[in-house]
Scaffold this motif. Structure first.
Motif, short mmCIF file in Angstrom:
data_model
loop_
_atom_site.label_atom_id
_atom_site.label_comp_id
_atom_site.label_asym_id
_atom_site.label_seq_id
_atom_site.Cartn_x
_atom_site.Cartn_y
_atom_site.Cartn_z
N ALA A 1 -5.56 1.13 -8.84
CA ALA A 1 -6.94 1.62 -8.25
C ALA A 1 -6.63 3.06 -7.88
O ALA A 1 -7.49 3.86 -7.81
CB ALA A 1 -7.13 0.33 -7.04
N ARG A 2 -5.44 3.24 -7.10
CA ARG A 2 -4.99 4.67 -7.00
C ARG A 2 -5.06 5.66 -7.73
O ARG A 2 -5.50 6.88 -7.83
CB ARG A 2 -3.75 4.54 -6.07
CG ARG A 2 -4.15 4.10 -4.61
CD ARG A 2 -2.69 3.58 -4.00
NE ARG A 2 -2.61 3.29 -2.62
CZ ARG A 2 -3.00 2.05 -2.00
NH1 ARG A 2 -3.41 1.23 -3.06
NH2 ARG A 2 -3.16 1.99 -0.90
N THR A 3 -4.38 5.15 -9.22
CA THR A 3 -4.13 6.04 -10.11
C THR A 3 -5.69 6.42 -10.88
O THR A 3 -6.15 7.49 -11.06
CB THR A 3 -3.39 5.34 -11.40
OG1 THR A 3 -2.21 5.28 -10.86
CG2 THR A 3 -3.55 6.29 -12.64
N ALA B 1 -3.21 -2.33 -6.58
CA ALA B 1 -3.20 -1.22 -5.59
C ALA B 1 -2.73 -0.08 -6.46
O ALA B 1 -3.63 1.11 -6.41
CB ALA B 1 -2.23 -1.41 -4.48
N PHE B 2 -1.99 0.08 -7.23
CA PHE B 2 -1.57 1.31 -8.03
C PHE B 2 -2.32 1.67 -8.90
O PHE B 2 -2.79 2.97 -9.09
CB PHE B 2 -0.04 0.70 -8.71
CG PHE B 2 0.60 1.94 -9.54
CD1 PHE B 2 0.34 3.42 -8.88
CD2 PHE B 2 1.04 1.61 -10.74
CE1 PHE B 2 1.02 4.24 -9.75
CE2 PHE B 2 1.87 2.91 -11.31
CZ PHE B 2 1.72 4.20 -10.93
N GLN C 1 -8.13 6.85 -9.15
CA GLN C 1 -8.93 7.89 -8.44
C GLN C 1 -8.46 9.28 -8.34
O GLN C 1 -9.06 10.04 -7.67
CB GLN C 1 -8.83 7.08 -6.75
CG GLN C 1 -9.83 5.98 -6.59
CD GLN C 1 -9.12 5.34 -5.17
OE1 GLN C 1 -8.55 5.99 -4.42
NE2 GLN C 1 -9.83 4.15 -4.81
N LEU C 2 -7.52 9.32 -9.09
CA LEU C 2 -7.05 10.69 -9.03
C LEU C 2 -7.89 11.83 -9.88
O LEU C 2 -8.54 11.25 -10.67
CB LEU C 2 -5.61 10.64 -9.95
CG LEU C 2 -4.37 10.19 -9.04
CD1 LEU C 2 -3.37 9.89 -10.14
CD2 LEU C 2 -4.18 10.64 -7.95
N VAL D 1 2.56 6.40 -7.07
CA VAL D 1 1.39 7.68 -7.82
C VAL D 1 2.40 9.06 -7.47
O VAL D 1 2.17 9.88 -8.35
CB VAL D 1 0.09 7.77 -6.95
CG1 VAL D 1 -0.61 8.97 -7.23
CG2 VAL D 1 -0.61 6.36 -7.20
N ASP E 1 0.97 -1.13 -0.01
CA ASP E 1 0.20 0.02 0.09
C ASP E 1 0.96 1.21 0.06
O ASP E 1 0.68 2.27 -0.60
CB ASP E 1 -0.92 0.16 1.23
CG ASP E 1 -1.96 -1.06 1.03
OD1 ASP E 1 -2.27 -1.20 -0.08
OD2 ASP E 1 -2.54 -1.55 2.08
N ASP F 1 -5.49 16.81 -8.41
CA ASP F 1 -4.39 15.89 -8.16
C ASP F 1 -3.66 16.22 -9.31
O ASP F 1 -2.31 15.87 -9.12
CB ASP F 1 -4.84 14.36 -7.92
CG ASP F 1 -5.75 14.26 -6.56
OD1 ASP F 1 -5.49 14.64 -5.48
OD2 ASP F 1 -6.83 13.15 -6.95
N ALA G 1 2.46 1.52 -3.51
CA ALA G 1 1.58 1.94 -4.31
C ALA G 1 1.30 3.56 -4.19
O ALA G 1 1.09 4.45 -5.30
CB ALA G 1 0.32 1.38 -4.38
N ASP G 2 1.07 4.11 -3.06
CA ASP G 2 1.02 5.44 -2.72
C ASP G 2 2.29 6.27 -3.40
O ASP G 2 2.17 7.58 -3.99
CB ASP G 2 0.85 5.79 -1.41
CG ASP G 2 -0.63 5.07 -1.03
OD1 ASP G 2 -1.57 5.39 -1.64
OD2 ASP G 2 -0.70 5.21 0.29
#
Length: 534
Positions: A327-329, A324-325, A331-332, A294, A287, A343, A290-291
Motif C-alpha cells: 500500500a505504501r509503495t 502495508a508495504f 502511494q509513492l 520503503v 507499520d 518520492d 513497512a515505512d
C-alpha cells in the motif's frame, strides 16, 4: 505462475524537462574546464536522465593527461604534507560552510546528472557536511604522533608517526556523485595526500563542483585534480602511478583493481556490489517496518549500494506486513521535479533501465508474482521504472542472487530466526543489512549474526552510514577496507615506528656473561607479568 500486475498508482507527471536556472552554460563550461585534458582533447557528451536531452560536453583525458596530473600532484603534495593540521582543518571547515551555503546549486546538479529526487540529493549534501566536519575536527587525534609502550619500561622511548601515502587515486561512481566523490577525497586530503580522481563521466559535473568549492575554500592548486574518461582508456595510468587506490564500483572491476594493486604492492580500498537483506522479526511494529522498507528499497530509484533488495518476513506477520508495504509503495510519487514533491526519481542511464527491466521480466516469466510496479514508465521520461515488489522469487531467477541496482525488492518468508539468518547470509556479498524488532536487544543480537559490514536495527541504512565515527564497508564480494572513522583516514597513511633505546638494550654488557644475562632477562619478564605490565 505469475499473476497480472497489481493496479498501478496514479503517478505524478514529469516536470523536469527544463534545467533549473542555476545550471547555466557558463557554470557547466567552467566546471568542464577543471578536467585535466589537452586543449584539443576529444569530447564526450552526457544526457539528463529526466529527459534524455544533452546536458554537458566534457573534455576526455588521455593516459598522458593522467601522468601529467600525477606529476603536478607529487610536487604539490610535498608542500601540502608540510601544511599544518590546523591549516588543513580551516580549509575543510570553510568547504563545509560553502557546501551548505551553495546547496541549491549542488542539488540541481545531482538531479540533472543522476535523475534522483531532491530529497535523496539533500542527503548527499548533509553527508559531505558531516564528513568535512568530522575529519576536520578529529584528524589530529588520528594523525598526531603517539607514544607507544616501549620494549623495556622506562628505557625504550617508542613513538608512532603517520605519514601520508603520497598521491591517492580515487575512482568514484555515478550513483552518489557528491558523497562518493568528495567524501573519499576529504579524508585523503586531510591526511596530507594529493588526489587524482576519476569520477564517472555521467556525473562528473557534480564531482567537479566539489573540487571547485574546495579550491574556493583554500586548497592549493594541483593537490586535488580530476580526469575524465573510460576506465579501459585511463584506468591503467591511474593505477600505475598511484600510491593508494580508492575504488567504488562493481565487484568485477574491484577484483581487477585488487590484482593490479597486489602486483604493485600498494594498498587499495574497495567498496563493491551488494545484495542486501532486511529481516523483519515477528515482534516488529508492522507499520514502522513497512515505512522502513520503503525507505530501504527505493531511495535514488534503488541505485544505492546499501539499499535493500531482499526482504525476509516472519511467516506469522507476512500477510499484514506485505499489505502495508505494498500500500505504501503504491502511494509513492514517481516523476521529475527540481523540488521536494517527488518520492522516486529516474534511473540514471539506459543501461540501468535495461538491467532492471531484464531482471523483472525474467522473474515474471519464471513465475514471480508482481505485487506492485513491474514496468517502465516512458510517459514520465526515458529511464523511469516503477517501484517494484516481487513475491514467489526462486533461485533460477537472475535477480535472486544478482544485484539489480534498481527500485526492485523480492519478499520471502521464514519460520525461525535461524532460517532467516541463513537466508540473509546465503550470498557472497556482505555490504549492508537491516533488522526490525520491537525489542532492541533482540534486534541487535540478530544483527550480530548477519554477515555484513554494517547492520542497522530499526533503520534501513542511514543509521550506520551516518555514524561516521564507526567504520563502513563490505565483507566478502562487497569489498575490502573501510571508509569513515579511524579506518577511513588511517588507510591513507603509512605508519612509522621510531624507537629510541636509552642506557641498556637487549644485548648484554661486556661485564655480564650470556648465561647470566639470560637468567636476568628471564627474571625481569616474570616480574613484568606479575606486576601487570601489558
Amino acid at each position: 505462475m505469475a499473476t497480472d500486475h497489481a493496479p498501478l498508482p496514479t503517478y505524478t507527471a514529469a516536470r523536469g524537462s527544463v534545467l533549473p536556472a542555476s545550471l547555466t552554460p557558463t557554470l557547466i563550461k567552467r566546471l568542464a574546464e577543471r578536467v585535466v585534458a589537452a586543449v584539443d582533447a576529444a569530447r564526450v557528451g552526457t544526457n539528463a536522465p529526466y529527459t534524455g536531452e544533452p546536458l554537458a560536453d566534457l573534455p576526455v583525458s588521455t593516459p598522458v593527461d593522467v601522468e601529467d596530473a600525477y606529476a603536478r600532484a607529487r610536487i604539490a603534495q610535498k608542500s601540502w604534507a608540510a601544511t599544518s593540521l590546523s591549516q588543513r582543518k580551516k580549509i575543510l571547515l570553510r568547504f563545509h560552510d560553502l557546501v551548505l551555503a551553495r546547496q541549491e546549486e549542488a542539488l540541481d546538479l545531482m538531479q540533472a546528472e543522476n535523475g534522483k529526487t531532491r530529497r535523496d540529493a539533500l542527503l548527499e549534501v548533509v553527508d559531505i557536511a558531516i564528513t568535512s566536519r568530522y575529519y576536520a575536527r578529529n584528524a589530529a587525534r588520528y594523525l598526531e604522533p603517539k607514544r607507544r609502550r616501549g620494549a623495556i619500561p622506562l628505557l625504550t622511548h617508542t613513538t608512532e608517526l603517520r605519514h601520508p601515502k603520497g598521491v591517492v587515486a580515487v575512482v568514484s561512481p555515478w550513483n552518489y556523485p557528491l558523497s562518493m566523490a568528495a567524501g573519499d577525497a576529504i579524508a585523503a586530503l586531510m591526511a596530507g595526500n594529493a588526489v587524482v580522481q576519476k569520477p564517472d563521466t555521467q556525473t562528473a559535473l557534480t564531482a567537479l563542483w566539489s573540487l571547485d568549492l574546495m579550491h574556493e575554500a583554500g586548497l592549493p592548486a594541483a593537490v586535488w585534480q580530476m580526469v575524465v574518461g573510460r576506465g579501459s582508456s585511463i584506468g591503467g595510468a591511474l593505477m600505475d602511478n598511484a600510491d593508494y587506490m580508492m575504488f567504488t564500483g562493481s565487484t568485477a572491476s574491484g577484483r581487477k583493481i585488487a590484482s593490479d594493486a597486489g602486483r604493485r604492492l600498494i594498498g587499495a580500498s574497495l567498496e563493491l556490489g551488494g545484495k542486501n537483506a532486511m529481516i523483519v522479526l515477528d515482534d516488529a511494529d508492522i507499520d514502522r517496518a513497512a515505512d522502513g522498507a520503503v525507505a530501504a528499497c527505493f531511495p535514488s530509484a534503488g541505485q544505492l549500494c546499501v539499499s535493500i533488495e531482499r526482504l525476509y518476513v516472519a511467516e506469522s506477520i507476512r500477510d499484514r506486513f506485505v499489505d502495508a508495504f505494498v500500500a505504501r509503495t503504491k502511494q509513492l510519487k514517481i516523476g521529475a521535479a527540481y523540488d521536494y514533491s517527488i518520492d522516486v526519481g529516474s534511473l540514471t542511464t539506459p543501461a540501468q533501465l535495461q538491467t532492471v527491466t531484464a531482471h523483472v521480466d525474467d522473474a515474471v516469466a519464471k513465475g514471480a508474482t508482481v505485487l506492485a510496479g513491474g514496468k517502465a514508465r516512458p510517459d514520465l521520461g526515458p529511464w523511469f521504472y516503477e517501484p517494484t515488489i516481487l513475491a514467489d522469487v526462486t533461485p533460477d531467477m537472475t535477480l535472486h542472487e544478482h544485484e539489480t541496482f534498481g527500485p526492485v525488492v523480492s519478499i520471502y518468508s521464514y519460520r525461525s530466526i535461524d532460517e532467516a539468518i541463513a537466508q540473509a547470509n546465503a550470498t557472497p556479498y556482505g555490504l549492508n543489512a537491516s533488522v526490525w524488532s520491537g525489542n532492541g536487544a533482540r534486534g541487535r543480537a540478530v544483527a550480530a549474526r548477519v554477515h555484513a559490514g554494517t547492520v542497522n536495527v530499526n533503520e534501513a541504512f542511514a543509521a550506520a552510514w551516518g555514524s561516521i565515527d564507526a567504520p563502513m564497508g563490505g565483507m566478502g564480494d562487497s569489498g575490502l577496507g573501510r571508509r569513515h572513522g579511524a579506518d577511513g583516514i588511517l588507510k591513507y597513511t603509512e605508519p612509522q615506528t621510531i624507537a629510541h633505546q636509552r642506557i641498556q638494550g637487549f644485548t648484554p654488557p661486556a661485564s655480564i656473561s650470556p648465561e647470566t644475562w639470560a637468567t636476568l632477562l628471564t627474571g625481569a619478564l616474570k616480574v613484568l607479568k606479575a606486576v601487570g605490565v601489558r
